[in-house]
Design an enzyme around this catalytic site. Structure first.
Site, PDB file in Angstrom:
ATOM      1  N   SER A  66     -17.839-120.549  -3.216  1.00  0.00           N
ATOM      2  CA  SER A  66     -18.791-121.255  -2.352  1.00  0.00           C
ATOM      3  C   SER A  66     -18.363-122.670  -1.983  1.00  0.00           C
ATOM      4  O   SER A  66     -19.143-123.399  -1.361  1.00  0.00           O
ATOM      5  CB  SER A  66     -20.159-121.302  -3.041  1.00  0.00           C
ATOM      6  N   THR A 171     -23.156-124.934  -3.654  1.00  0.00           N
ATOM      7  CA  THR A 171     -22.612-126.220  -3.201  1.00  0.00           C
ATOM      8  C   THR A 171     -22.332-127.108  -4.402  1.00  0.00           C
ATOM      9  O   THR A 171     -23.105-127.102  -5.353  1.00  0.00           O
ATOM     10  CB  THR A 171     -23.706-126.937  -2.362  1.00  0.00           C
ATOM     11  N   THR A 189     -19.039-127.870   0.550  1.00  0.00           N
ATOM     12  CA  THR A 189     -19.372-126.448   0.452  1.00  0.00           C
ATOM     13  C   THR A 189     -18.694-125.641   1.555  1.00  0.00           C
ATOM     14  O   THR A 189     -18.331-126.194   2.600  1.00  0.00           O
ATOM     15  CB  THR A 189     -20.905-126.258   0.587  1.00  0.00           C
ATOM     16  N   ARG A 199     -22.328-122.139  12.320  1.00  0.00           N
ATOM     17  CA  ARG A 199     -23.476-122.644  11.540  1.00  0.00           C
ATOM     18  C   ARG A 199     -23.058-123.807  10.644  1.00  0.00           C
ATOM     19  O   ARG A 199     -22.015-123.776   9.998  1.00  0.00           O
ATOM     20  CB  ARG A 199     -24.035-121.509  10.685  1.00  0.00           C
ATOM     21  N   THR A 222     -28.796-128.495  -3.187  1.00  0.00           N
ATOM     22  CA  THR A 222     -28.089-127.225  -3.130  1.00  0.00           C
ATOM     23  C   THR A 222     -29.096-126.159  -2.707  1.00  0.00           C
ATOM     24  O   THR A 222     -30.301-126.360  -2.825  1.00  0.00           O
ATOM     25  CB  THR A 222     -27.457-126.901  -4.506  1.00  0.00           C
ATOM     26  N   GLY A 223     -28.590-125.052  -2.198  1.00  0.00           N
ATOM     27  CA  GLY A 223     -29.487-123.972  -1.796  1.00  0.00           C
ATOM     28  C   GLY A 223     -29.451-123.764  -0.294  1.00  0.00           C
ATOM     29  O   GLY A 223     -28.482-124.145   0.366  1.00  0.00           O
TER      30      GLY A 223
HETATM   31  N1  GLY Z   1     -26.506-125.920   0.878  1.00  0.00           N
HETATM   32  C1  GLY Z   1     -25.378-125.380   1.472  1.00  0.00           C
HETATM   33  C2  GLY Z   1     -25.597-124.689   2.736  1.00  0.00           C
HETATM   34  O1  GLY Z   1     -26.686-124.257   3.039  1.00  0.00           O
HETATM   35  O2  GLY Z   1     -24.674-124.559   3.495  1.00  0.00           O
END
Ligand code: GLY
Length: 310
Positions: A66, A171, A189, A199, A222-223
């Site tokens: 990730s 992340t 990330t 994106r 994070t998330g």
């Molecule tokens: N928090 C990392 C992402 O959504 O890309």
């Protein structure tokens, strides 16, 4: 909190010696990142150097699916990276939708230090990186490619599919305070696995994935990035600390805000970490399972299980 109570909190803090240096980062991969950052901080180095060197460890790890090299690709098989960095003066740099460069955090630092801008994206960010001596590299490892091929086989209508992977969001956000009391942070990330091409998540967005205010503290998220952006999450955590909340309470209250701003939050994971000027730390998430790594002033590097809403 009332004005009076907030005054009491700051009085208490003024009478307590600050704990430093301290490094705090998201998830178990944070242990190795913290250890690298600690090498710099324990020899009197600057928090900015520590946060950059710390997260570079995760960016180079092919087993980390990730972040950086080895990160899972988008739906079309492209590994696209997002990262940012912020220092004690409030200066910041960021790159988004960057391909072929192993260390986006260092490109972000170069944007901060060598340009009048904060953020570069896509082809422009890549061109800037190459001109500044960063080497191009194929970031799609065999392991990540196999995962992508399996996902494609399981999702024949992938391009129309609205549901993307919401679990893979590990992340690395890392914040630190150095011996001089200066704070910095970095966040990097490969973003949401199987995302649409182009994106960008919260991680490279100053205030969403990361925020540092040297008077108050630092926070990272994070998330699911979309959910964090809607609440400008990391900025909110720092502003809550400014109001007198502890890092732990600030993370909890910011998570509650994310919940209010995101219908369907029960299916999302978002977590925050925070470090204040006194060296106190906190973390909180929506779902159970979020943990963070703390390298404390006493020289212990350990995992802490975050409290969660669910
Ligand atoms: N928090 C990392 C992402 O959504 O890309």
């Amino acid at each position: 909190m009332t004005v009076q109570a907030s005054h009491l909190v700051s009085q208490t803090l003024e009478n307590t010696a600050p704990l430093r240096p301290v490094v705090l980062s998201t998830w178990r991969h944070g242990l190795a990142a913290n250890a690298e950052a600690w090498k710099i901080l324990s020899s009197g180095g600057r928090a900015l150097d520590a946060v950059e060197q710390g997260v570079r460890i995760c960016e180079s790890d092919p087993n980390n699916l990730s972040v950086g090299y080895g990160g899972l690709p988008d739906r079309e098989g492209n590994v696209t990276l997002d990262a940012c960095i912020m220092d004690e003066t409030g200066d910041c740099g960021s790159v988004a939708f960057l391909q072929h460069i192993e260390h986006p955090v260092s490109v972000a630092r170069r944007v901060m230090e060598a340009t009048p801008h904060v953020m570069l994206v896509g082809e422009g960010a890549l061109k800037f990186a190459v001109v500044n001596g960063f080497k191009k590299k194929d970031l799609l490892t065999n392991k990540a490619k196999k995962e992508w091929e399996k996902w494609q086989a399981d999702h024949p209508d992938a391009i129309k599919d609205r549901q993307v992977n919401i679990e893979n969001h590990d992340t690395i956000g890392l914040v630190a305070i150095d011996n001089k009391g200066n704070m910095s942070g970095a966040c990097t990330t490969s973003g949401m696995a199987w995302k649409l091409n182009g994106r960008v998540g919260d991680s490279p967005i100053i205030g969403a994935g990361l925020y540092v205010d040297n008077e108050i503290g630092a926070a990272s998220a994070t998330g699911v990035g979309e959910a964090v952006i809607r609440a400008v999450g990391s900025f909110l955590v720092v502003e809550l600390m400014r109001q007198g909340h502890s890092p732990q309470n600030a993370c909890r209250l910011a998570t509650e805000r994310v919940i209010r701003k995101n219908p369907g939050w029960q299916k999302l994971q978002v977590g925050f970490i925070a470090l204040d000027k006194m060296g106190r730390v906190g973390g909180y998430s929506i779902q159970p399972g979020f943990d963070y790594a703390v390298y404390d002033h006493a020289g212990r590097n350990r995992m802490v299980q975050a409290k969660s809403r669910l």
